[in-house]
Design a protein around this motif. Structure first.
Motif, short mmCIF file in Angstrom:
data_model
loop_
_atom_site.label_atom_id
_atom_site.label_comp_id
_atom_site.label_asym_id
_atom_site.label_seq_id
_atom_site.Cartn_x
_atom_site.Cartn_y
_atom_site.Cartn_z
N LYS A 167 -19.38 -29.54 14.53
CA LYS A 167 -18.27 -30.27 14.87
C LYS A 167 -18.43 -31.23 16.11
N THR A 168 -17.77 -32.37 15.84
CA THR A 168 -17.79 -33.44 16.86
C THR A 168 -16.47 -33.77 17.32
N TYR A 169 -16.71 -34.18 18.75
CA TYR A 169 -15.48 -34.59 19.24
C TYR A 169 -15.61 -36.15 19.63
N PRO A 170 -14.54 -37.12 19.61
CA PRO A 170 -14.65 -38.42 20.23
C PRO A 170 -15.07 -38.30 21.81
N SER A 171 -15.97 -39.21 22.12
CA SER A 171 -16.58 -39.42 23.33
C SER A 171 -15.47 -39.89 24.15
N THR A 185 -18.39 -22.42 17.90
CA THR A 185 -18.70 -21.90 16.62
C THR A 185 -18.05 -20.87 16.17
N LEU A 186 -17.63 -19.90 17.25
CA LEU A 186 -16.68 -18.50 16.99
C LEU A 186 -15.54 -19.26 16.61
N ARG A 187 -14.93 -20.25 17.14
CA ARG A 187 -13.65 -20.76 16.96
C ARG A 187 -13.39 -21.27 15.26
N MET A 188 -14.50 -21.92 15.12
CA MET A 188 -14.64 -22.36 13.75
C MET A 188 -14.45 -21.28 12.77
N LEU A 189 -15.51 -20.19 13.14
CA LEU A 189 -15.19 -19.00 12.12
C LEU A 189 -14.00 -18.35 11.95
N LEU A 190 -12.99 -18.42 12.97
CA LEU A 190 -11.92 -17.67 13.09
C LEU A 190 -10.59 -18.69 12.52
N PRO A 232 -13.75 -27.43 11.30
CA PRO A 232 -15.09 -28.08 11.32
C PRO A 232 -15.23 -29.50 10.92
N THR A 233 -16.00 -30.50 11.39
CA THR A 233 -16.17 -31.84 11.11
C THR A 233 -17.01 -31.96 9.64
N ALA A 234 -17.78 -30.91 9.55
CA ALA A 234 -18.71 -30.98 8.44
C ALA A 234 -19.18 -29.49 8.31
N GLY A 235 -19.81 -28.92 7.07
CA GLY A 235 -20.20 -27.88 6.58
C GLY A 235 -19.03 -26.73 6.40
N THR A 236 -19.64 -25.50 6.35
CA THR A 236 -18.56 -24.53 5.64
C THR A 236 -18.94 -23.04 6.63
N ALA A 237 -17.82 -22.46 6.62
CA ALA A 237 -17.95 -21.14 7.18
C ALA A 237 -17.04 -20.17 6.51
N SER A 238 -17.94 -18.95 6.20
CA SER A 238 -17.23 -17.94 5.39
C SER A 238 -17.23 -16.62 5.86
N VAL A 239 -16.07 -15.66 5.76
CA VAL A 239 -16.16 -14.81 6.48
C VAL A 239 -15.65 -13.74 5.22
N ILE A 245 -15.82 -7.47 14.18
CA ILE A 245 -15.31 -7.84 15.63
C ILE A 245 -15.98 -8.85 16.44
N ILE A 246 -15.46 -9.71 16.64
CA ILE A 246 -16.11 -11.08 17.26
C ILE A 246 -15.69 -11.17 18.75
N LEU A 247 -16.63 -10.92 19.81
CA LEU A 247 -16.45 -10.74 21.19
C LEU A 247 -17.22 -11.98 21.80
N ASP A 248 -16.63 -12.70 22.41
CA ASP A 248 -17.24 -13.81 23.17
C ASP A 248 -17.24 -13.59 24.76
N GLU A 249 -18.40 -13.17 25.00
CA GLU A 249 -18.97 -12.67 26.45
C GLU A 249 -18.11 -11.68 26.92
N PRO A 250 -18.13 -10.56 26.26
CA PRO A 250 -17.20 -9.41 26.58
C PRO A 250 -17.41 -8.78 27.80
N THR A 251 -18.45 -8.84 28.52
CA THR A 251 -18.90 -8.31 29.75
C THR A 251 -18.59 -9.36 30.93
N ASN A 252 -18.05 -10.44 30.77
CA ASN A 252 -17.70 -11.23 31.78
C ASN A 252 -16.68 -10.51 32.86
#
Length: 306
Positions: free
Chosen positions: A16-20, A58-63, A68-75, A154-161
């Motif tokens: 994933k790339t973003y314009p600067s 990365t997790l956002r692309m999985l969901l 994605p800008t390139a590549g694949t994600a499969s769940v 179950i996808i948990l992003d920093e669950p103990t924050n």
């Protein structure tokens, strides 16, 4: 925790790339750079990296939340529960009513709300308004929403924050319990001790690049022995004879030998035979934190990417 080799999540060259947006800079900003990872069924997979390493992107692309800008994600399941970044609920509703709103949207009965509130230890506070919740309670309510419907992944992003030490321990126990029940947990964290304690395998990401994917034990390597003995030159000679020239390192605490713990008796016998006084011999293991900082030292100065 029982796992099998069947992948539940697979990425191949995910990018994933973003314009600067910075003045004076050219080209795109790379948030995630060709990440290829595999999460197996029934395991707790720790997605490890500092803040800004590319974990959340990365997790956002999985969901499917970010393209994605390139590549694949499969769940390989549609039964997914997720908590990405901070939970978002209506502040004027109670915790229970917020979950009821989520449940009705997803087609679940109200009994599912009570089940997940009990699971995250919020049943007694379910009638309190969300705006009065502490940060840790808000985090647990978000995890409760992710557990609705008994998801396979179950996808948990920093669950103990935001959790206090007791709350962190409870969350770790919950994650382990979920995996024991056959669910797969993909857990992102920057807390290395947490990952070391509960994860089967880890993927280490820094600067958007996946540096390593392995079991926690493989990443930490084998155990070693720490030795304090005099005279040190004679002790060093004996240690090098047993562990090899490259298997002995001097440290402020004494000599570090690349030998397993069960080699200690033989080492002591050889040292005493050589006239060495042994003051201390201690088995040691590298922590995940030590390994992580060794791995990321070269890329630590990279610009944070989200």
């Amino acid at each position: 925790m029982e796992t099998n080799e069947t992948p539940l999540v697979t990425t191949d060259g995910l990018t994933k790339t973003y314009p600067s947006t910075s003045s004076g800079r050219r080209g795109d900003r790379v948030a995630v750079d060709r990440v290829s990872m595999t999460v197996r069924r029934g395991e707790v997979y720790g997605f490890l990296g500092p803040n800004g390493a590319g974990k959340t992107t990365t997790l956002r692309m999985l969901l499917g939340l970010v393209r994605p800008t390139a590549g694949t994600a499969s769940v390989a399941t549609d039964r997914i529960g997720a908590l990405i970044e901070g939970p978002g609920f209506y502040p004027y509703l109670s915790g229970r009513d917020n979950l009821r709103t989520v449940a009705r949207f997803r087609g679940y009965a109200d009994t599912e709300v009570d089940r997940v509130l009990e699971r995250v230890d919020l049943a007694a506070r379910g009638s309190d308004k969300y705006k009065g919740y502490s940060l840790g309670m808000k985090q647990r309510l978000g995890v409760a929403a992710a557990l609705m419907g008994d998801p396979e992944l179950i996808i948990l992003d920093e669950p103990t924050n935001g959790l206090d030490p007791a709350g962190m321990a409870d969350m770790r126990a919950l994650v382990v319990d979920l995996a024991r029940g056959g669910q797969t947990v993909l857990l992102s964290s920057h807390l290395l001790a947490e990952v070391q304690e509960i994860c089967d395998r880890v993927g280490v990401i820094n600067g958007g690049t996946l540096l390593l994917e392995s079991t926690v034990a493989e990443m930490r390597g084998g155990s070693s022995l720490r030795l304090r003995a005099t005279p040190e030159p004679v002790a060093l000679a004996v240690a090098m004879r047993l562990a090899g020239d490259d298997g002995v390192r001097g440290t402020p605490a004494g000599l570090s030998l690349d030998l397993p713990a069960d080699a200690a008796p033989h080492l002591v016998r050889e040292l005493v035979t050589a006239g060495v006084d042994v003051h201390e011999i201690t088995p040691t293991e590298r922590s995940l934190e030590e390994v992580f900082f060794e791995m990321t030292a070269a890329t630590r100065e990279k610009e944070p990417v989200s």
